[in-house]
Design a protein around this motif. Structure first.
Motif, mmCIF file in Angstrom:
data_model
loop_
_atom_site.group_PDB
_atom_site.id
_atom_site.type_symbol
_atom_site.label_atom_id
_atom_site.label_comp_id
_atom_site.label_asym_id
_atom_site.label_seq_id
_atom_site.Cartn_x
_atom_site.Cartn_y
_atom_site.Cartn_z
ATOM 1 N N ILE A 1 21.585 42.019 85.528
ATOM 2 C CA ILE A 1 22.687 43.237 86.786
ATOM 3 C C ILE A 1 21.525 44.398 85.397
ATOM 4 O O ILE A 1 21.535 45.363 86.820
ATOM 5 N N GLU A 2 21.793 45.141 84.905
ATOM 6 C CA GLU A 2 21.390 46.076 83.977
ATOM 7 C C GLU A 2 20.006 46.328 84.684
ATOM 8 O O GLU A 2 19.512 47.786 84.904
ATOM 9 N N GLY A 3 18.955 45.458 84.299
ATOM 10 C CA GLY A 3 18.019 45.767 84.749
ATOM 11 C C GLY A 3 17.616 46.261 85.756
ATOM 12 O O GLY A 3 16.389 47.099 86.581
ATOM 13 N N ILE A 4 17.665 45.665 86.952
ATOM 14 C CA ILE A 4 18.188 46.040 88.245
ATOM 15 C C ILE A 4 18.428 46.870 88.855
ATOM 16 O O ILE A 4 18.728 47.920 89.438
ATOM 17 N N ARG A 5 19.890 47.391 88.113
ATOM 18 C CA ARG A 5 20.706 48.756 88.420
ATOM 19 C C ARG A 5 19.163 49.775 87.202
ATOM 20 O O ARG A 5 19.518 50.201 88.742
ATOM 21 N N GLN A 6 18.654 49.694 86.754
ATOM 22 C CA GLN A 6 18.233 50.355 85.782
ATOM 23 C C GLN A 6 16.791 51.083 87.385
ATOM 24 O O GLN A 6 16.099 51.721 87.519
ATOM 25 N N SER A 7 16.276 49.626 87.470
ATOM 26 C CA SER A 7 15.323 49.308 88.482
ATOM 27 C C SER A 7 15.172 50.525 89.976
ATOM 28 O O SER A 7 14.957 51.230 91.001
ATOM 29 N N SER A 8 16.769 49.998 90.707
ATOM 30 C CA SER A 8 17.396 50.657 91.853
ATOM 31 C C SER A 8 17.671 52.201 91.731
ATOM 32 O O SER A 8 16.733 52.288 92.606
ATOM 33 N N LYS A 9 17.697 52.383 90.381
ATOM 34 C CA LYS A 9 18.366 54.218 90.227
ATOM 35 C C LYS A 9 16.400 54.559 90.313
ATOM 36 O O LYS A 9 16.537 55.356 91.053
ATOM 37 N N LEU A 10 15.916 53.953 89.668
ATOM 38 C CA LEU A 10 14.533 54.674 90.285
ATOM 39 C C LEU A 10 14.024 54.515 91.950
ATOM 40 O O LEU A 10 13.284 55.819 92.053
ATOM 41 N N ALA A 11 14.350 54.051 92.375
ATOM 42 C CA ALA A 11 14.015 53.985 93.720
ATOM 43 C C ALA A 11 14.518 54.472 94.298
ATOM 44 O O ALA A 11 14.121 55.409 95.161
ATOM 45 N N GLY A 12 16.348 54.729 94.315
ATOM 46 C CA GLY A 12 16.894 55.489 94.690
ATOM 47 C C GLY A 12 16.392 57.155 94.745
ATOM 48 O O GLY A 12 16.355 58.055 95.180
ATOM 49 N N GLU B 1 -1.910 60.070 110.165
ATOM 50 C CA GLU B 1 -0.443 60.225 110.994
ATOM 51 C C GLU B 1 -0.153 61.668 110.192
ATOM 52 O O GLU B 1 0.318 61.834 108.428
ATOM 53 N N VAL B 2 0.247 62.732 111.053
ATOM 54 C CA VAL B 2 0.525 64.093 110.725
ATOM 55 C C VAL B 2 1.819 64.055 110.633
ATOM 56 O O VAL B 2 2.352 64.668 112.380
ATOM 57 N N LEU B 3 2.731 64.638 110.180
ATOM 58 C CA LEU B 3 4.207 64.866 110.687
ATOM 59 C C LEU B 3 3.846 66.406 111.609
ATOM 60 O O LEU B 3 3.712 67.167 111.494
ATOM 61 N N LYS B 4 4.743 65.951 112.900
ATOM 62 C CA LYS B 4 5.109 67.438 113.201
ATOM 63 C C LYS B 4 7.045 67.234 113.621
ATOM 64 O O LYS B 4 7.745 66.922 113.902
ATOM 65 N N GLU B 5 6.878 68.551 114.410
ATOM 66 C CA GLU B 5 7.606 69.111 114.354
ATOM 67 C C GLU B 5 8.923 67.928 115.695
ATOM 68 O O GLU B 5 8.198 67.673 116.589
ATOM 69 N N GLY B 6 9.866 67.464 115.226
ATOM 70 C CA GLY B 6 10.781 66.926 116.080
ATOM 71 C C GLY B 6 10.975 65.073 115.469
ATOM 72 O O GLY B 6 11.456 63.993 116.399
ATOM 73 N N ASP B 7 10.221 64.926 114.780
ATOM 74 C CA ASP B 7 9.736 63.768 114.415
ATOM 75 C C ASP B 7 11.063 62.634 113.816
ATOM 76 O O ASP B 7 11.906 63.581 112.547
ATOM 77 N N ILE B 8 11.086 61.669 113.860
ATOM 78 C CA ILE B 8 12.106 60.948 112.613
ATOM 79 C C ILE B 8 11.577 59.491 111.885
ATOM 80 O O ILE B 8 10.346 59.228 112.014
ATOM 81 N N LEU B 9 11.782 60.210 110.608
ATOM 82 C CA LEU B 9 10.633 58.224 109.705
ATOM 83 C C LEU B 9 11.477 58.488 108.939
ATOM 84 O O LEU B 9 12.743 58.736 108.155
ATOM 85 N N ASN B 10 11.415 56.581 109.057
ATOM 86 C CA ASN B 10 12.205 56.530 107.492
ATOM 87 C C ASN B 10 10.801 55.568 106.661
ATOM 88 O O ASN B 10 9.868 55.644 107.111
ATOM 89 N N ILE B 11 11.239 55.952 104.974
ATOM 90 C CA ILE B 11 10.638 55.969 104.195
ATOM 91 C C ILE B 11 11.136 54.299 103.335
ATOM 92 O O ILE B 11 12.329 54.934 102.642
ATOM 93 N N ASP B 12 10.563 53.681 102.251
ATOM 94 C CA ASP B 12 11.214 52.535 102.415
ATOM 95 C C ASP B 12 10.023 52.568 101.217
ATOM 96 O O ASP B 12 9.076 52.009 101.121
ATOM 97 N N VAL B 13 11.092 52.101 99.576
ATOM 98 C CA VAL B 13 10.705 52.032 99.040
ATOM 99 C C VAL B 13 10.883 50.639 97.640
ATOM 100 O O VAL B 13 12.402 51.197 98.121
ATOM 101 N N THR B 14 10.005 50.241 97.803
ATOM 102 C CA THR B 14 11.164 49.103 96.354
ATOM 103 C C THR B 14 10.053 48.552 94.841
ATOM 104 O O THR B 14 8.587 49.016 94.897
ATOM 105 N N THR B 15 10.926 48.981 94.004
ATOM 106 C CA THR B 15 9.576 49.468 92.253
ATOM 107 C C THR B 15 10.470 48.057 91.785
ATOM 108 O O THR B 15 10.967 47.186 91.850
#
Length: 256
Positions: A12-23, A86-100
């Motif tokens: 759990i502590e290992g997962i906690r540290q990796s999750s913290k980095l992702a956040g 792929e260039v961001l433009k005014e009005g875009d919404i986007l999801n950024i998903d990371v896994t560490t």
């Protein structure tokens, strides 16, 4: 799917540290999300950040996936591949998903970002997607049914005239990228396994403006878009079931 793993305190502590980095990665990237920036540039900053912290981006090479993050714009539901064109433009919404992967342990999180002024409809779906995640997290406690997460998410999305993607789901995580259980975001009340302290999994509801169905781009085999071309939004956290409720392992801003 295999048996649900109850993690040890050390794990759990290992997962906690990796999750913290992702956040922390998602906090870091926010200032760079602006008009004129390419999604590939954002991805490169993310990869540099993860590797500078002695960790590995889990998506690189995962089943052939080429990048250190998934960046999904507007009608892209998930698994959008960052691109130099792929260039961001005014009005875009986007999801950024990371896994560490840090010291062999996994942490997984995603959130929505907005570019400049967005439409009222876009703002609404982003707000509903965030509240769906919060409602799901509130169901996490020992003795509750896993399916109640999806039940409350589906009920709230429907009440707001949005739909819930059922073709993708949350998942156990920690010792591997994808573990048991499968966390459905639309489910019957009191269905599924009973939650126990020591379980770790993601909740990551994908909320669509129109139909809940998706289509995957044939040219890359990854990018999943809404089947009707309408907007989609998603937030994700890695959650630990504790003796008294939950801990949001990827929350680094003290929201929960």
């Amino acid at each position: 799917m295999s048996e649900i793993i109850i993690k040890t305190p050390e794990q759990i502590e290992g997962i906690r540290q990796s999750s913290k980095l992702a956040g922390q990665c998602l906090v870091m990237i926010e200032e760079y999300v602006k008009e004129g920036v390419t999604t590939d540039h954002l991805n490169n900053l993310i990869e540099e950040f993860i590797r500078d912290h002695k960790a590995i981006p889990a998506t690189v090479g995962y089943n052939g996936y080429p990048k250190a993050s998934c960046i999904s714009l507007n009608e892209v539901v998930c698994h959008g591949i960052p691109s130099p064109t792929e260039v961001l433009k005014e009005g875009d919404i986007l999801n950024i998903d990371v896994t560490t992967i840090l010291n062999g342990y996994y942490g997984d999180t995603s959130r929505m970002y907005t570019v400049g002024e967005i439409s009222k409809r876009a703002a609404k779906i982003v707000d509903v997607a965030k509240h769906c995640l919060d409602l799901g997290i509130d169901q996490v406690k020992p003795g509750n049914h896993l399916g109640n997460i999806g039940f409350v998410i589906g009920r709230y999305a429907k009440a707001n005239k949005f739909s819930v993607v059922y073709e993708f789901c949350g998942h156990g995580i920690g010792l591997d990228f994808h573990e048991a259980p499968q966390v459905d975001h639309i489910a019957r009340r009191n269905s599924g396994p009973i939650l126990q302290a020591g379980m770790t999994f993601t909740i990551e509801p994908m909320i669509n403006e129109g139909r809940p169905t998706t289509r995957v781009d044939k040219y890359d085999g990854w990018t999943a878009r809404t089947s009707d071309g309408k907007l989609s939004a998603q937030f994700e956290h890695t959650i630990l079931v504790t003796n008294s409720g939950f801990e949001v392992l990827t929350d680094v801003i003290g929201e929960y």
